[in-house]
Scaffold this motif. Structure first.
Motif, PDB file in Angstrom:
ATOM      1  N   VAL A 693      33.263  55.566-115.120  1.00  0.00           N
ATOM      2  CA  VAL A 693      32.866  54.286-115.711  1.00  0.00           C
ATOM      3  C   VAL A 693      31.899  54.524-116.873  1.00  0.00           C
ATOM      4  CG1 VAL A 693      31.684  52.094-115.291  1.00  0.00           C
ATOM      5  CG2 VAL A 693      33.221  53.044-113.560  1.00  0.00           C
ATOM      6  N   LYS A 694      30.903  55.402-116.673  1.00  0.00           N
ATOM      7  CA  LYS A 694      29.913  55.686-117.722  1.00  0.00           C
ATOM      8  C   LYS A 694      30.579  56.156-119.010  1.00  0.00           C
ATOM      9  CE  LYS A 694      26.610  58.460-116.795  1.00  0.00           C
ATOM     10  NZ  LYS A 694      25.803  59.525-116.146  1.00  0.00           N
ATOM     11  N   LYS A 695      31.575  57.034-118.886  1.00  0.00           N
ATOM     12  CA  LYS A 695      32.177  57.647-120.062  1.00  0.00           C
ATOM     13  C   LYS A 695      33.099  56.699-120.817  1.00  0.00           C
ATOM     14  CE  LYS A 695      31.892  62.362-118.256  1.00  0.00           C
ATOM     15  NZ  LYS A 695      32.631  63.520-117.720  1.00  0.00           N
ATOM     16  N   ARG A 696      33.654  55.705-120.117  1.00  0.00           N
ATOM     17  CA  ARG A 696      34.671  54.868-120.759  1.00  0.00           C
ATOM     18  C   ARG A 696      34.192  53.474-121.129  1.00  0.00           C
ATOM     19  NH1 ARG A 696      39.704  56.537-116.681  1.00  0.00           N
ATOM     20  NH2 ARG A 696      39.774  58.731-117.323  1.00  0.00           N
ATOM     21  N   ILE A 697      33.048  53.072-120.588  1.00  0.00           N
ATOM     22  CA  ILE A 697      32.690  51.670-120.677  1.00  0.00           C
ATOM     23  C   ILE A 697      32.269  51.240-122.078  1.00  0.00           C
ATOM     24  CG2 ILE A 697      30.254  51.996-120.063  1.00  0.00           C
ATOM     25  CD1 ILE A 697      32.604  49.168-118.933  1.00  0.00           C
ATOM     26  N   ASP A 698      31.572  52.104-122.846  1.00  0.00           N
ATOM     27  CA  ASP A 698      30.962  51.649-124.099  1.00  0.00           C
ATOM     28  C   ASP A 698      31.979  51.333-125.182  1.00  0.00           C
ATOM     29  OD1 ASP A 698      31.497  54.419-124.241  1.00  0.00           O
ATOM     30  OD2 ASP A 698      30.200  54.574-126.015  1.00  0.00           O
ATOM     31  N   LYS A 699      33.189  51.905-125.074  1.00  0.00           N
ATOM     32  CA  LYS A 699      34.216  51.638-126.100  1.00  0.00           C
ATOM     33  C   LYS A 699      35.218  50.584-125.643  1.00  0.00           C
ATOM     34  CE  LYS A 699      32.864  54.851-129.048  1.00  0.00           C
ATOM     35  NZ  LYS A 699      31.625  55.267-128.371  1.00  0.00           N
ATOM     36  N   SER A 700      34.962  49.963-124.500  1.00  0.00           N
ATOM     37  CA  SER A 700      35.928  48.999-123.945  1.00  0.00           C
ATOM     38  C   SER A 700      35.764  47.623-124.589  1.00  0.00           C
ATOM     39  CB  SER A 700      35.751  48.886-122.426  1.00  0.00           C
ATOM     40  OG  SER A 700      34.433  48.477-122.121  1.00  0.00           O
ATOM     41  N   ASN A 701      36.784  46.776-124.401  1.00  0.00           N
ATOM     42  CA  ASN A 701      36.821  45.427-124.974  1.00  0.00           C
ATOM     43  C   ASN A 701      36.667  44.373-123.893  1.00  0.00           C
ATOM     44  OD1 ASN A 701      37.302  46.435-127.563  1.00  0.00           O
ATOM     45  ND2 ASN A 701      39.531  46.413-127.262  1.00  0.00           N
ATOM     46  N   ILE A 702      36.390  43.146-124.347  1.00  0.00           N
ATOM     47  CA  ILE A 702      36.419  42.002-123.436  1.00  0.00           C
ATOM     48  C   ILE A 702      37.881  41.773-123.037  1.00  0.00           C
ATOM     49  CG2 ILE A 702      36.020  39.512-123.227  1.00  0.00           C
ATOM     50  CD1 ILE A 702      33.739  39.821-125.231  1.00  0.00           C
ATOM     51  N   LYS A 703      38.127  41.519-121.787  1.00  0.00           N
ATOM     52  CA  LYS A 703      39.501  41.419-121.263  1.00  0.00           C
ATOM     53  C   LYS A 703      40.297  40.336-122.008  1.00  0.00           C
ATOM     54  CE  LYS A 703      41.929  41.640-116.855  1.00  0.00           C
ATOM     55  NZ  LYS A 703      41.758  41.671-115.373  1.00  0.00           N
ATOM     56  N   GLY A 704      41.464  40.739-122.469  1.00  0.00           N
ATOM     57  CA  GLY A 704      42.343  39.818-123.167  1.00  0.00           C
ATOM     58  C   GLY A 704      42.025  39.652-124.631  1.00  0.00           C
ATOM     59  N   THR A 705      41.067  40.435-125.171  1.00  0.00           N
ATOM     60  CA  THR A 705      40.693  40.321-126.591  1.00  0.00           C
ATOM     61  C   THR A 705      40.578  41.727-127.192  1.00  0.00           C
ATOM     62  OG1 THR A 705      38.285  40.501-126.376  1.00  0.00           O
ATOM     63  CG2 THR A 705      39.260  38.331-125.952  1.00  0.00           C
ATOM     64  N   ASN A 706      40.350  41.756-128.516  1.00  0.00           N
ATOM     65  CA  ASN A 706      40.076  43.012-129.214  1.00  0.00           C
ATOM     66  C   ASN A 706      38.584  43.150-129.551  1.00  0.00           C
ATOM     67  OD1 ASN A 706      42.798  43.856-129.301  1.00  0.00           O
ATOM     68  ND2 ASN A 706      43.194  42.512-131.071  1.00  0.00           N
ATOM     69  N   GLU A 707      37.756  42.339-128.906  1.00  0.00           N
ATOM     70  CA  GLU A 707      36.319  42.345-129.166  1.00  0.00           C
ATOM     71  C   GLU A 707      35.611  43.322-128.224  1.00  0.00           C
ATOM     72  OE1 GLU A 707      32.431  39.380-128.786  1.00  0.00           O
ATOM     73  OE2 GLU A 707      34.475  38.527-128.800  1.00  0.00           O
ATOM     74  N   ARG A 708      34.822  44.177-128.797  1.00  0.00           N
ATOM     75  CA  ARG A 708      34.046  45.126-127.994  1.00  0.00           C
ATOM     76  C   ARG A 708      33.068  44.383-127.098  1.00  0.00           C
ATOM     77  NH1 ARG A 708      33.494  50.529-129.963  1.00  0.00           N
ATOM     78  NH2 ARG A 708      35.622  51.279-130.296  1.00  0.00           N
ATOM     79  N   ILE A 709      32.785  44.957-125.924  1.00  0.00           N
ATOM     80  CA  ILE A 709      31.833  44.309-125.014  1.00  0.00           C
ATOM     81  C   ILE A 709      30.402  44.444-125.548  1.00  0.00           C
ATOM     82  CG2 ILE A 709      33.309  44.718-123.008  1.00  0.00           C
ATOM     83  CD1 ILE A 709      31.304  46.916-122.155  1.00  0.00           C
TER      84      ILE A 709
END
Length: 791
Positions: A693-709
């Motif tokens: 989770v730590k390694k992948r979370i920072d580049k992830s998006n809001i679900k259903g969008t292309n917006e970064r979290i």
């Protein structure tokens, strides 16, 4: 030189008298040796009109009045034949005035100058008082007190070199007479005095001021102990704390000038790394290198060949050049080194290798601006001081290595103090074990709660590529302008070829930058373009000037245009340094809540891991309250780091933004210290989910969008459980009340990641405080009080 003895505080009233000399003359006058008798009678006849010579002189002006008569009286004690050799005068012991000097003594005082005030070195009023009392005890009470402490006068010569003279006193012509103030001493009094040197009040009680008269005179003889005293001073200097690191250059040079009696002598030290075959600047305060003047390091081959250095190690030989200009004539192959010396106005020098236990540390350098001053004869003097210097330098480098190791330990491979006890426990068990060949146990902490946070530089990869592209475009443009100018003057096909290739590069830089573009262009410029310019042969001075101007715009290390990239690198470095400093400072108060493991990394931003639990600090009673407290602390710390960046941003040379993220994980995990990697890592397959989770979370998006979290100016809190959301909403509510976070709280699901689903997040804006960071942070107890108050 003469000082009114009545102004000198002490038990003695000095009366300069020649009564013992006159008594001796009276005996000679009665002898049968005619020429001796006549000589004595004549002197007695000349002194008869001046009874003060026998009774005692207190008015020092009378010494000048009777100067010639006194010289005649003391002729047997001050032979004329020795006046140019002996350093001798009449005096009262320990009183700083002398008279009837020998010719050599007069010359020494004249060279010292009119303003020179002769005082005994390190001889204070306390010692003066007690030593005068000891003279009385020895003479009047028949004691045998040894007061032969080495005493010195430090007198500069005409060139300003400080000379050191050992003082010897002869008191045969002195009598000590009690006044009505004198105290009669018992054996018990004397025993008490002998055991109480430091009790000045006791000495003054038994020997009140002005209670005794010293009648007569003493003879003071000096001998030049400059070399021995300077060596002693050098040893004392080398024994002070921090040794060479704190020894002032002026002190060192004055000591060596005294030893060598060379007024313009200068010293230096050059470190040598034999493995890399380079000379380096040594880390000694105020002591420079004459070999490396103007350089931080230099290949040894520039000065000496490898065989010469090996010979220096094997034979411990000095390099001695008594006349640098003559050396150039006799050794034409070494003109570079000799010219380097002459450029510093060095006309003679000695380079002495510092070697201990076959390790070559470097050269002590002695240099002079005059030829022949330093030579193979006086080089022998170094043998007296080199062992002390060698031991000190060896000790200093050993301590330096320990300091370096400590920094590496603290800054790069540190064992955090919260878990140090466990490592020490295992290490002691290994040391005390009968079988020291047993394998080291791995360090594991079970049931700990992890906290993770990061402030990441947004778009750092894109920004780095942009800065690289700007530099390459600028350099290509500079080169094209330069080559086009050269081609106008001289129509050379090779110049035309490079213009063609550089135009193609310029056209390619307008497109997307590929991974190998920077390396390809840099290799081409350094390996193909620069050699052409460096060796360009033309009679046109304007061309050569433009080539020189071009190279002057390049970075000295990478030999390329390094402007935008430097701005980017400097910006990233400043951001990391400042944010890490805030976090480290905040950690001190967090540790006070409950000891926990903390580690921090600088990447393109600052990441941190925290682990808290009973196994980390078994001596403290653990309570879940401490986890809540640390989570609230972490959120506040992230707010303060954001504020630090907000204040820092206008001063940065490159415009960048940051994003902040906190990962909440409520399931306890185990961490294990990886012996091969020298760091902690999660232990076990199940716990590995946390790392994923730590390694992948920072580049992830809001679900259903292309917006970064993550977004700039906001803190994103990622969690999985509803109770975690409720907990953090309460923290946010407090920090909103404290004007640290904005009023709007965003809530959303995080897109499914490979192997990880069901993540949710809160996102809230940071309120920037233009003044100071909030003083202190709020604990979990504070949170409860604040919320209860609001309710």
């Amino acid at each position: 030189m003469m000082e009114d003895e009545q102004n000198i505080r002490g038990p003695l009233i000095a009366k300069i008298s020649f009564h013992k000399v006159l008594e001796a003359l009276e005996e000679i006058a009665e002898s049968d040796v005619d020429y001796r008798s006549d000589y004595a009678k004549a002197l007695l006849r000349h002194t008869a009109p001046y009874p003060e010579l026998r009774d005692g002189i207190t008015d020092l002006s009378l010494l000048d009045k009777h100067e010639q008569l006194i010289r005649n009286l003391l002729a047997d004690l001050f032979p004329t034949a020795l006046t140019n050799n002996e350093i001798k005068a009449a005096a009262i012991p320990f009183f700083n005035f002398t008279f009837n000097h020998t010719a050599r003594f007069k010359k020494i005082l004249a060279n010292a100058g009119e303003d020179f005030d002769m005082e005994i070195r390190n001889f204070d009023d306390h010692q003066f008082y007690v030593f005068c009392c000891c003279l009385i005890l020895n003479d009047h009470y028949g004691c045998h007190l040894d007061i032969s402490k080495p005493l010195f006068y430090d007198i500069p010569d005409a060139d300003g070199i400080m000379k050191h003279y050992r003082i010897l006193y002869n008191g045969d012509f002195l009598d000590f007479i009690p006044t009505d103030k004198a105290v009669s001493l018992t054996p018990e009094d004397i025993s008490k005095l002998i055991d109480n040197f430091d009790n000045l009040d006791l000495w003054k009680e038994k020997f009140p001021e002005g209670s005794w008269i010293s009648k007569g005179f003493g003879i003071v003889s000096l001998f030049d102990a400059t070399t021995e005293s300077a060596i002693s001073n050098l040893k004392s200097s080398l024994l002070v704390s921090d040794e060479l690191k704190e020894v002032k250059k002026a002190n060192f040079e004055n000591i060596f000038r005294s030893i060598y009696r060379i007024s313009d002598l200068k010293i230096g030290f050059t470190e040598i790394n034999v493995e890399d075959n380079v000379f380096k600047i040594a880390p000694f305060k105020d002591i420079k290198s004459h070999i490396l003047v103007g350089n931080k390091e230099m290949n040894c081959g520039t000065m000496f060949c490898t065989s010469t250095l090996q010979q220096l190690i094997d034979e411990r030989k000095y390099i001695i050049i008594s006349d640098v200009e003559l050396f150039i004539q006799e050794h034409p192959d070494d003109t570079a080194f000799a010219g380097h010396l002459l450029s510093q106005d060095i006309r003679s020098c000695i380079l002495a290798p510092i070697i201990k236990n076959e390790k070559f540390y470097g050269f002590i350098e002695l240099v002079s601006s005059r030829p022949k001053e330093l030579n193979s004869i006086n080089a022998i003097k170094l043998a007296y001081v080199l062992p002390f210097l060698t031991d000190t330098i060896e000790r200093y480098y050993s301590e330096l290595q320990n300091e370096v190791d400590a920094i590496i330990q603290n800054e790069y491979t540190a064992i955090h103090h919260s878990v140090y006890w466990k490592f020490r426990e295992e290490a002691l068990a290994h040391v005390h074990s009968k079988n020291n060949n047993q394998a080291f146990k791995e360090i594991v902490f079970k049931e700990v709660y992890p906290l993770y946070g990061q402030i990441d530089v947004k778009g750092s990869s894109t920004a780095r590529n942009d800065s690289t592209e700007k530099d390459l475009i600028l350099q290509t443009d500079k080169l094209l302008g330069l080559f086009r100018f050269i081609f106008k003057q001289e129509k050379l096909p090779l110049i035309e070829q490079h213009i063609y290739e550089l135009e193609n590069i310029e056209e390619g830089l307008g497109k997307e930058l590929k991974a190998d573009t920077e390396a390809t262009i840099q290799n081409y410029i350094i390996n193909e373009v620069h050699p052409v310019l460096q060796h360009f042969d033309s009679a046109n001075s304007e061309i050569h000037q433009k080539i020189a101007d071009y190279f002057g715009t390049l970075d000295s290390k990478v030999k390329m245009v390094y402007e935008s990239r430097k701005d980017f690198d400097d910006t990233l470095s400043i951001i990391n340094k400042q944010l890490a400093a805030v976090l480290d400072e905040k950690q001190k108060e967090a540790q006070a809540f409950f000891p926990h493991y903390y580690e921090r990394f600088k990447t393109d931003g600052v990441e941190h891991n925290l682990y808290i639990g009973a196994s980390i600090s078994p001596k403290h009673a653990y309570n879940p309250l401490y986890l809540n407290n640390l989570r609230l602390w972490q959120l506040q710390a992230m707010c303060e780091m954001e504020n630090e960046y907000y204040k820092l941003k206008p001063t940065l040379p490159y415009e960048l933004d940051v994003t902040s993220l906190i990962l909440v994980f409520s399931t306890p995990i185990s961490i294990r210290f990886r012996m091969d990697e020298k760091r902690f890592d999660v232990d076990g397959t199940y716990n590995a989910r946390y790392e994923v989770v730590k390694k992948r979370i920072d580049k992830s998006n809001i679900k259903g969008t292309n917006e970064r979290i993550t977004q700039k100016n906001k803190i994103t809190i990622v969690y999985t459980q509803k109770k975690e959301e409720m907990e953090y909403r309460r923290y946010i509510q407090l920090l909103q009340h404290k004007n640290m976070l904005g009023n709007v709280i965003e809530s959303f699901d995080v897109e499914d990641l490979q192997g990880v689903t069901g993540l949710k997040a809160l996102r809230v804006a940071v309120t920037y405080n233009n003044n100071q960071r909030p003083e202190g942070t709020y604990s979990y107890d504070d949170l409860l009080k604040e919320l209860q108050h609001k309710e």
